[in-house]
Enzyme design. Structure first.
Site, PDB file in Angstrom:
ATOM      1  N   GLY A  42     -11.891  -9.702  -2.555  1.00  0.00           N
ATOM      2  CA  GLY A  42     -13.155  -9.452  -1.849  1.00  0.00           C
ATOM      3  C   GLY A  42     -13.818 -10.747  -1.442  1.00  0.00           C
ATOM      4  CG  HIS A  69     -11.421  -0.414  -1.037  1.00  0.00           C
ATOM      5  ND1 HIS A  69     -10.662   0.396  -1.835  1.00  0.00           N
ATOM      6  CD2 HIS A  69     -10.856  -0.329   0.198  1.00  0.00           C
ATOM      7  CE1 HIS A  69      -9.699   0.955  -1.117  1.00  0.00           C
ATOM      8  NE2 HIS A  69      -9.797   0.521   0.129  1.00  0.00           N
ATOM      9  CE1 TYR A 107      -7.128   4.240  -2.258  1.00  0.00           C
ATOM     10  CE2 TYR A 107      -5.397   4.147  -0.613  1.00  0.00           C
ATOM     11  CZ  TYR A 107      -6.597   3.682  -1.122  1.00  0.00           C
ATOM     12  OH  TYR A 107      -7.258   2.668  -0.495  1.00  0.00           O
ATOM     13  NE  ARG A 141     -13.624   2.558   4.825  1.00  0.00           N
ATOM     14  CZ  ARG A 141     -12.367   2.476   4.434  1.00  0.00           C
ATOM     15  NH1 ARG A 141     -11.380   2.461   5.325  1.00  0.00           N
ATOM     16  NH2 ARG A 141     -12.070   2.399   3.140  1.00  0.00           N
ATOM     17  CB  SER A 189     -11.325  -4.843  -5.999  1.00  0.00           C
ATOM     18  OG  SER A 189     -11.291  -4.430  -4.642  1.00  0.00           O
ATOM     19  CB  SER A 225      -0.891  -0.004   1.249  1.00  0.00           C
ATOM     20  OG  SER A 225      -1.495   1.260   1.437  1.00  0.00           O
ATOM     21  CE  LYS A 261      -7.235  -3.373  -3.956  1.00  0.00           C
ATOM     22  NZ  LYS A 261      -7.978  -2.459  -3.092  1.00  0.00           N
ATOM     23  CB  THR A 314      -6.789   2.048  -5.230  1.00  0.00           C
ATOM     24  OG1 THR A 314      -5.890   0.981  -4.920  1.00  0.00           O
ATOM     25  CG2 THR A 314      -8.146   1.760  -4.623  1.00  0.00           C
TER      26      THR A 314
END
Ligand SMILES: Cc1cc2nc3c(=O)[nH]c(=O)nc-3n(C[C@H](O)[C@H](O)[C@H](O)COP(=O)(O)O)c2cc1C
Ligand SMILES: CCCCCCC(=O)C(=O)O
Length: 357
Positions: free
Chosen positions: A288, A256, A129, A164, A254, A106, A232, A155
């Site tokens: 996933g 995520h 990113y 979230r 994906s 990442s 992605k 991504t």
């Protein structure tokens, strides 16, 4: 009790982590519909076994972009792994290498790209990113090339961070001692401040991610590197077509892990339309909800070239560092081989939609 499947790592890891950190890993966005749907999409598919096939010799070996893999299983990019284990991404890289697996690092890794590369014996890709500060991206790309990373992953499903609820309720913030060490301090400050009702990650992403990028911007990233570029977060045939038309070298189907758009189509359900649109022009990977060798076989039979695992690698890292990661990958490879035997498909090339019902 022995660990005999990926979910055993989950149970162990849960007991080792503070609740807000567990929630950060485990949670998704909104009602977590897509988190659950990712799993259900696999569980709803049955297998059509063929019998009296010689399965005495089986092989899971494959390659992606010319790099040999012991099996079509890699580790998805996940941020800040030192929150889970003192060695962080270095342990994950060592474990992935021991098991002959791919590791996607990442942009928010908590160990340097160079430390991770020094520990790795298998292929590494770097995930990005799109930050507003393009110079930070081009510096990272140059470092990744020098350190021997073999592909870049952009991504594209996170212009903003998903809502979230667990993180918002917990006022989640990154541990004070853990930093995104590959980025300048200016690009990481603020992520350690916990405020109930907010997520430091979401706030920080809002300040640093470029939400204006479009397909036309990909040519800039392309111009910075000769490495293969993988997108992605593709979930539709339309975007898969556009990706190939824009010269992308690979696609990761994906959502995520259900952490972005709640209600997004499960990755496994999106896979067939993406595979059909791509028609073999570039490799297609999926992540996933992959938890079992059976899931991997289903994805491969539906046209994926490989799968990535996110949360299970974090559980294994938490429980047993690099040994846990290596054991998890080997166990999934063994489960895949075992399922190939029981379905009468001894080679990866035998896996096609006729095994699915
Ligand atoms: C704790 C955590 C952190 C993540 N960080 C990143 C990240 O930095 N970049 C990224 O592209 N995806 C990130 N993801 C998403 C994963 O790459 C992957 O898409 C997802 O975890 C796959 O689903 P699974 O966990 O069900 O295997 C993260 C996921 C988790 C659980
Ligand atoms: C500004 C930090 C963002 C980290 C995002 C990590 C991630 O992708 C996740 O799903 O969490």
């Amino acid at each position: 009790m022995s660990i005999v499947c990926a979910d055993d790592y989950r149970s162990r890891a849960r007991g080792l982590l503070p609740a807000p950190l567990w929630d950060f890993i485990e949670g998704g966005s909104g009602d977590e519909l897509t988190v659950d749907a990712n799993r259900l999409a696999f569980d709803r598919i049955s297998l059509r076994p063929r019998v009296l096939v010689d399965v005495s010799e089986r092989s899971t070996a494959t390659s992606v972009f010319g790099a040999a893999l012991a099996s079509p299983i890699g580790i998805a990019p996940t941020a800040y792994q030192r929150m889970l284990h003192p060695e962080g991404e270095v342990a994950t890289a060592r474990g992935a290498g021991q098991a002959g697996g791919l590791f996607v690092v990442s942009i928010f890794a908590s160990r340097t790209l160079e430390e991770i590369a020094a520990a790795a014996t298998g292929p590494l890709w770097l995930q990005l990113y799109w930050l507003r500060q393009r110079s930070a991206l081009s510096r990272l790309v140059a470092r990744a090339e020098t350190a021997g990373y073999q592909a870049l992953v952009l991504t594209v499903d996170a212009p903003v961070i998903g809502k979230r609820l667990r993180d918002l309720r917990n006022g989640f913030a990154i541990d004070a001692g853990v930093r995104a060490v590959n980025l300048d301090d200016a690009l990481t400050e603020g992520k350690h401040i916990s405020t109930p009702g907010t997520s430091a990650i979401a706030t920080h992403a809002a300040a640093t991610f470029d939400t204006s990028i479009t397909w036309a911007d990909l040519s800039w990233l392309r111009s910075t590197t000769a490495l293969p570029l993988v997108l992605k977060g593709i979930l539709t045939a339309e975007d898969a077509e556009l990706a190939v038309a824009h010269g992308v070298d690979g696609i990761i189907v994906s959502n995520h892990g259900g952490r972005q758009l709640d209600g997004a189509i499960p990755a496994m359900r999106a896979l067939p339309e993406v595979v059909a649109a791509v028609a073999g022009r570039v490799p297609v990977l999926l992540d996933g909800g992959v938890r079992r060798g059976r899931d991997i076989l289903i994805a491969l039979a539906s046209g994926a070239d490989a799968v990535l695992i996110g949360r299970p690698a974090l559980w294994a890292l938490t429980v047993d560092g690099s040994d846990g990661v290596a054991h998890l990958l080997s166990m999934l490879t063994e489960e895949l081989s075992h399922t190939m035997a029981l379905t009468g498909r001894p080679k990866l090339a035998d896996l096609d939609p006729t095994v699915l019902a």
